[in-house]
Design a protein around this motif. Structure first.
Motif, short mmCIF file in Angstrom:
data_model
loop_
_atom_site.label_atom_id
_atom_site.label_comp_id
_atom_site.label_asym_id
_atom_site.label_seq_id
_atom_site.Cartn_x
_atom_site.Cartn_y
_atom_site.Cartn_z
N TYR A 109 -30.13 12.54 11.99
CA TYR A 109 -29.12 11.64 12.51
C TYR A 109 -27.72 12.25 12.44
O TYR A 109 -26.87 11.97 13.29
CB TYR A 109 -29.10 10.32 11.73
CG TYR A 109 -30.41 9.58 11.69
CD1 TYR A 109 -31.30 9.64 12.74
CD2 TYR A 109 -30.74 8.79 10.59
CE1 TYR A 109 -32.51 8.95 12.70
CE2 TYR A 109 -31.92 8.08 10.54
CZ TYR A 109 -32.81 8.17 11.60
OH TYR A 109 -33.99 7.48 11.54
N ASP A 110 -27.47 13.00 11.40
CA ASP A 110 -26.14 13.58 11.15
C ASP A 110 -26.11 15.00 11.69
O ASP A 110 -26.76 15.89 11.15
CB ASP A 110 -25.86 13.57 9.64
CG ASP A 110 -24.49 14.13 9.28
OD1 ASP A 110 -23.94 14.95 10.04
OD2 ASP A 110 -23.97 13.78 8.21
N PHE A 241 -22.50 1.02 12.74
CA PHE A 241 -23.65 1.86 12.44
C PHE A 241 -24.76 1.08 11.73
O PHE A 241 -25.93 1.14 12.11
CB PHE A 241 -23.21 3.06 11.57
CG PHE A 241 -24.34 3.74 10.84
CD1 PHE A 241 -25.34 4.37 11.54
CD2 PHE A 241 -24.39 3.73 9.46
CE1 PHE A 241 -26.39 4.99 10.87
CE2 PHE A 241 -25.42 4.35 8.78
CZ PHE A 241 -26.43 4.98 9.50
N GLY A 244 -26.71 -1.42 14.11
CA GLY A 244 -27.37 -0.95 15.31
C GLY A 244 -26.54 -0.84 16.57
O GLY A 244 -27.08 -0.77 17.67
N GLU A 246 -24.06 1.63 17.01
CA GLU A 246 -23.73 3.02 17.28
C GLU A 246 -24.56 3.91 16.37
O GLU A 246 -25.12 3.46 15.36
CB GLU A 246 -22.23 3.29 17.08
CG GLU A 246 -21.77 3.24 15.65
CD GLU A 246 -20.29 3.59 15.48
OE1 GLU A 246 -19.53 3.46 16.47
OE2 GLU A 246 -19.89 3.99 14.38
N SER A 247 -24.63 5.19 16.71
CA SER A 247 -25.40 6.14 15.92
C SER A 247 -24.60 6.60 14.71
O SER A 247 -23.41 6.32 14.58
CB SER A 247 -25.76 7.36 16.77
OG SER A 247 -24.59 8.14 17.02
N TYR A 248 -25.26 7.33 13.83
CA TYR A 248 -24.58 7.88 12.65
C TYR A 248 -23.40 8.74 13.07
O TYR A 248 -22.36 8.74 12.42
CB TYR A 248 -25.58 8.72 11.83
CG TYR A 248 -25.07 9.18 10.49
CD1 TYR A 248 -25.38 8.48 9.32
CD2 TYR A 248 -24.27 10.32 10.36
CE1 TYR A 248 -24.92 8.89 8.09
CE2 TYR A 248 -23.79 10.73 9.12
CZ TYR A 248 -24.12 10.02 7.99
OH TYR A 248 -23.65 10.44 6.76
N ASP A 249 -23.56 9.48 14.16
CA ASP A 249 -22.49 10.35 14.64
C ASP A 249 -21.45 9.62 15.48
O ASP A 249 -20.54 10.23 16.03
CB ASP A 249 -23.08 11.51 15.45
CG ASP A 249 -23.71 12.57 14.56
OD1 ASP A 249 -23.35 12.64 13.38
OD2 ASP A 249 -24.56 13.33 15.06
N ILE A 254 -26.17 3.60 20.82
CA ILE A 254 -27.33 4.35 20.32
C ILE A 254 -27.49 4.03 18.85
O ILE A 254 -26.52 4.11 18.08
CB ILE A 254 -27.16 5.87 20.50
CG1 ILE A 254 -26.98 6.22 21.98
CG2 ILE A 254 -28.33 6.63 19.91
CD1 ILE A 254 -26.65 7.67 22.23
N THR A 255 -28.69 3.67 18.44
CA THR A 255 -28.91 3.38 17.02
C THR A 255 -29.92 4.34 16.44
O THR A 255 -30.93 4.65 17.08
CB THR A 255 -29.38 1.93 16.81
OG1 THR A 255 -29.61 1.72 15.42
CG2 THR A 255 -30.67 1.65 17.57
N ASP A 256 -29.62 4.86 15.28
CA ASP A 256 -30.62 5.65 14.57
C ASP A 256 -30.80 5.15 13.14
O ASP A 256 -31.45 5.80 12.33
CB ASP A 256 -30.29 7.15 14.58
CG ASP A 256 -28.86 7.46 14.17
OD1 ASP A 256 -28.34 8.50 14.59
OD2 ASP A 256 -28.25 6.65 13.42
N GLU A 257 -30.21 3.99 12.84
CA GLU A 257 -30.44 3.36 11.55
C GLU A 257 -31.77 2.60 11.63
O GLU A 257 -31.88 1.62 12.38
CB GLU A 257 -29.31 2.40 11.19
CG GLU A 257 -29.56 1.54 9.97
CD GLU A 257 -29.58 2.30 8.66
OE1 GLU A 257 -29.81 1.67 7.62
OE2 GLU A 257 -29.36 3.53 8.68
#
Length: 295
Positions: A109-110, A241, A244, A246-249, A254-257
């Motif tokens: 994710y990062d 984040f 859900g 936005e992503s970690y970045d 975009i979600t990656d949690e």
């Protein structure tokens, strides 16, 4: 454990944080000279015996005194300045850097934050060790703490999401092991807590620790984001984040949690006992140790 004795100081950045304080105390107990770096040294309140020095990773020009003659460095992530920070550490004689990173790098994710710091240190020519903690148990204090203190309430959109919250002392123990045992150089350890717990179970453990009932308000992700943005602090800064949006970045939409209700099977994620042999601390242990913070 083999202890590397060296009269040269070990510099701990983020020394006033939850992990940094424990690392400073552990190094002092092991008989080492410690420099705890802080942007506000007059308010650091570090253990007796620590040399508290001013330094700001956002401004590498302030690091000369903090790094001078140091043998080892505990480095937290500031990707914008990491190249200059590592260069100054190398010029000052630092031989070994322990990076406190994130399990989000392991998960993929990062790619723009902790990953950048890791790569800069690995490319530096210095010895290195990397510790990637997963979800901190202290996040429950930063997110739920204000509402629990105010009205014994926790607001949560994903109550059955499973996590492995880790005690900050477990992370500090791995950092200490990397500093004190030269055989651990070149390691990357992703560390998580020893239990699979839902958010609901974590709230229940906090309620047990404080001896009072806590109401768990199950809300939508949108409602949670609004609530925590209004709360401010850590929760507001991370609401997009966490819930859900936005992503970690930081990519919007975009979600990656993960909000899984099943336990992943992945040997890349280790507990303290599998890294150092010492028993891992449970979330219940953490909650009882921090009960006063919720009252």
């Amino acid at each position: 454990m083999y202890h590397l004795k060296n009269i040269s100081p070990i510099v701990v950045t983020g020394a006033t944080g939850a992990i940094g304080r424990l690392v400073v105390a552990g190094l002092l107990d092991a008989g080492h000279t410690v420099r705890g770096m802080s942007r506000h040294p007059q308010r650091a309140a570090l253990p007796d015996g620590a040399d508290v020095v001013f330094g700001d990773l956002d401004d590498p020009s302030t690091l000369r005194h903090a790094f001078d003659g140091a043998a080892q460095l505990v480095l937290i992530a500031v990707p914008e300045t990491v190249e200059a920070v590592v260069s100054r550490a190398k010029q000052a004689g630092v031989e070994h850097v322990v990076v406190v990173s994130s399990a989000a790098v392991t998960a993929g994710y990062d790619t723009t934050y902790n990953a950048v710091v890791e790569q800069a240190v690995m490319d530096s020519g210095l010895d290195w060790s990397i510790v990637r903690p997963g979800e901190f148990a202290t996040n429950s204090l930063l997110i739920w703490g204000p509402a629990i203190k105010a009205n014994r309430r926790a607001v949560e959109p994903f109550p059955d999401q499973i996590g492995h919250p880790i005690h900050e002392a477990d992370v500090a123990d791995v950092v200490l092991a990397n500093l004190l045992d030269p055989r651990r150089r070149g390691r990357i350890d992703t560390i998580i807590g020893p239990e699979s717990l839902t958010k609901r179970e974590q709230v229940a453990a906090i309620a047990e620790a404080i001896g009072e009932q806590i109401t768990l308000d199950e809300v939508s992700a949108e409602q949670a984001r609004g609530f925590y943005r209004a709360q401010g602090g850590f929760a507001a800064a991370n609401a997009d984040f966490l819930f859900g949006f936005e992503s970690y970045d930081g990519a919007e939409g975009i979600t990656d949690e993960p909000h899984d209700t099943s336990v992943p099977d992945d040997d890349a994620y280790l507990t303290l006992d599998r890294i150092t042999g010492a028993p891992a601390r449970t979330f219940r242990h953490w909650a009882h140790g921090h009960a006063s913070d919720f009252i």
